[in-house]
Design an enzyme around this catalytic site. Sequence first.
Site, PDB file in Angstrom:
ATOM      1  N   GLU A  29      16.693 -79.830 -72.596  1.00 45.11           N
ATOM      2  CA  GLU A  29      17.873 -78.969 -72.411  1.00 45.11           C
ATOM      3  C   GLU A  29      17.495 -77.589 -71.896  1.00 45.11           C
ATOM      4  OE1 GLU A  29      18.042 -81.177 -74.722  1.00 45.11           O
ATOM      5  OE2 GLU A  29      19.965 -82.103 -74.314  1.00 45.11           O
ATOM      6  N   HIS A  41      26.348 -83.293 -85.096  1.00 47.34           N
ATOM      7  CA  HIS A  41      27.012 -83.658 -83.851  1.00 47.34           C
ATOM      8  C   HIS A  41      28.466 -83.248 -83.831  1.00 47.34           C
ATOM      9  CE1 HIS A  41      23.486 -86.192 -83.375  1.00 47.34           C
ATOM     10  NE2 HIS A  41      23.842 -86.403 -82.130  1.00 47.34           N
TER      11      HIS A  41
END
Lengths: 432, 362
Positions: free
Chosen positions: B90, B159
Site C-alpha cells: 500500500e 475491516h
Amino acid sequence: MATAFSVPKFAAQPFNPISPTSQQKPLIFPTAASPFLGSTRKLLHLSSSSQLNLRRRSSGSVFAVSDIVKEKKSTSIPSLLITKEEGLELYEDMVLGRAFEDMCAQMYYRGKMFGFVHLYNGQEAISTGFIKLLKQQDSVVSTYRDHVHALSKGVPARAVMSELFGKTTGCCRGQGGSMHMFSSEHNLIGGFAFIGEGIPVATGAAFSSKYRREVLKEADCDHVTLAFFGDGTCNNGQFFECLNMAALWKLPIVFVVENNLWAIGMSHLRATSDPQIYKKGPAFGMPGVHVDGMDVLKVREVAKEAIARARRGEGPTLVECETYRFRGHSLADPDELRDPTEKAHYAARDPITALKKYLIENNLSGEAELKAIDKKIDELLEDAVEFADESPLPPRSQLLENVFADPKGFGIGPDGRYRCEDPKFTEGTAHV
Amino acid sequence: MLGIVRQKMLERSSKKIRPAVSMLRSYSSAAKQMTVREALNSALHEEMSADSKVFLIGEEVGEYQGAYKITKGLLDKYGPDRVLDTPITEAGFTGIAVGAAYYGLKPVVEFMTFNFSMQAIDHIINSAAKSNYMSAGKISVPIVFRGPNGAAAGVGAQHSQCYAAWYAACPGLKVLTPYNSEDARGLLKAAIRDPDPVVFLENELLYGESFPTSDEVLDSSFCLPIGKAKIERKGKHVTIAAYSKMVGYSLQAAEILEKDGIDAEVINLRSIRPLDRSTINDSVRKTNRLVTVEEAFPQHGVGAEICACVVEESFAYLDAPVERIAGADVPMPYAANLERMALPQVGDIVRAAKRACYRSVP
C-alpha cells in the site's frame, strides 16, 4: 578511459538477473571479516599511516583520486575523466553547495532562519556528480537535506535563500521551508521530511515517464528520475517495496543512497543487520553499486552509467555512495556521538579539495582561476542573502491560498470555469 | 382520536414497509435500474476512455476484475499499461501514484478497503494533500483514492472502520461519500476530473443495491458538484443529516416517522470535505431540529462537526439539542447480534428524531 577504473562497466557485463555470478562486480566488499570503513573498531587502527590506507584501498573498496591519476599516468593512453569546462562546472557547483550551507549556518545562528535546517557539508560530490549529468526534464526527489540538490538542479540561490528565510519570494513562496523545496520548472519534486516518503514518489515520477512514452505515445520521453535518500532509510519498508516495483516494471530510476554512516545519532552499523546496502539491489533484480562518495569524478562515472541504463529502458540501479556529513544531522544536533578521529579522517577527504588538486595536477586549471570562482560564489551568496533580507514576508491573504488547485471545491465544469460560478451548476438532477 | 383514525387509514393505504433495501425499487418509471457497482464501473469506463492520462492502480484491479468487481472489464479494454495489478504494498503503490500525479497523470488508486489505507496514510496526507500548499500551487495532485469504507457484514474489527472523519480533518483533501447510483456516477466522475486529491469512500453493502437512474445520469458528461449536499426528502419538522448507507436508513426512518406525524427532511451529505454547511444550516433554520447519523465512531466524528457548525451559525434557531447517532464506541465485534447493536439501526434514528421533537419514545 575507464580501464584503470574498477568501477563496474554495465555494458560489458550484461545484467542477468537469474545467475547471481554475473553480478560479481570487481568493486565488491570482501567478506564480513573485513571491516566496513565506518566501523569504529577499524578506526582504532587508523593511524595516519598511509601504508594502512593503501592496504585498505587494495581490498577494493575505496580509491583516492591521486591513485587513479598515478595509475593513469602509467597507462599508455593518457586521458582524463573530464574536460576543463566540465571540471570548472563541477568545482563551481560544489563550492556553491558548500558556501551556501555555511551561509545557512551563519544565518541560522543570527536568527534569520529557523525551524529544522539540515546541512549537506561534505556530501557535495554526490549532488554534483549525479545532478550535473541530468537534463532539465529529468526529475530529482530528495529528503529534508535538500538545499544543495535544489541548487545543483538549477534553482537560483536567491529563491532557495528566500524560502529559508520564509519570505514570499522563495521558491515555494515561503510555504514549504527548508525541508520542502519544490520547483516544477526545474523538476525538483521535493523536499520530503518523512524518511522513505520520497522513494515511492520518485518511483511514481519514473512511472509517469514510462507511461508517457508507452501509453500516451509521447515519443522520446526518456526522462530519468533520481531518488536521493540516506542509510537510515534503507531499513524502511517503503524502500524495499519500491525496489521491488521499480525492478518489476523496469522503471527509469536511479536509487542513490547517500550513506553518511549516521542517522542522527544512530550509527548505520547499530541499525542494520547487513550494512552493505548495495547488496540489496541484486536481491530485487537490479545492479547494486558501491562508490566512494567523497570523490566527485568516481561518482560521476557511476552516475553516467546508471543514468544511461535508465534512459535506455533497462531499469533501475541502486547506487550506494559512501560519504560523510561534516556537520551534525541538523543545526540543532550537538553531534556528540561521532568519534573526532572519524570526522578528521573524512575531513581529509574533502571532495572540493580533492577536485581542486586533480584540476591543478592535470593542468586543467590554475589557482587563480579557482580562486576567482570562489570569489564569484561568495558574491552570489551575498547577493542572495541581501535579496532574501529585503524580500517581504508573505501577506496575510496568502495563508489560505493554495490549499486546493480548485479552491472553491465545487469542481471545474466542462467549459473550464468553476462550477459554482455557473448559475445552473446544481442541475444534473442535483436538485437542492 | 381523529389522529388514530387517520393513522389507520394511512396504514391501509400505505405500502408495506420494505426490508432494509432501497425504497424506490417499487416505483416503476422509465428510469433504468442501475446498481452502485454498475454505476462506478461505467463511470470508470467513461473517464478512462475520455482521458488517456487516467489509469487504475491497486490490488486485484486487473485480472481478478476487482476485489468487489468494480473494475470489471477494464483490463480487457484498456490493457495492463493502464490497469495495474500491484503487489501488496500500500505505502509503495500509493506513493508511486502520487509521484505520477505530480507529473500530470491521473491515477485512481483502489484500496481493497479503506482500512488498508492506513498503511499508506502518510502518502495520502503528506505527499498528496499537503503538496499543493507546500509548493505554493506549483504542484497539484489530481489523484483519486477510492474503495469501500465502513462496516460490512461480519468482517470484524480491523475491516470495519469508517474513515470519513479522519480524512475530512485534513485540509487539502476532498472527501466524498456517495449513497446511490447517481451519486456514485456523478461524484466519481467529478473526482477523477478534479485537480485535487479526492478520497472517495464507497460502501460495500451498497454495491449490490440498485436505484433508478434517469437518462441525464447515464450521459457520459454527467458530473455532480463537489461540496454540495442533496436534500433527498423534503420535510418540515426535523432534519436528518446522513451520508453513505445511513441515508438509506434515514429515508426508511422518515417513512416510519411520517406515520407518527413527524415530517422529516433527509439530507444526503455527499461531500464530507468540503462540508455543505449552508444546506445544513438552511435546513435547520427551517425545521429547528437536527439529528445527525453516521456509522463511524462517535468521538470527533462527522456528526460532531455538523453539530459544531450548526451551533456556530444557527444556534438561535435550534429548538432542541442536536441528536447525534453514531456507531458504538467499540471496535466492531464479530457476533452478528453484537454487530447489529454496534451500528445504528432504523429504530435508533426514529427514536432520536422523536427525542428531538420532544415526543415520548414508545
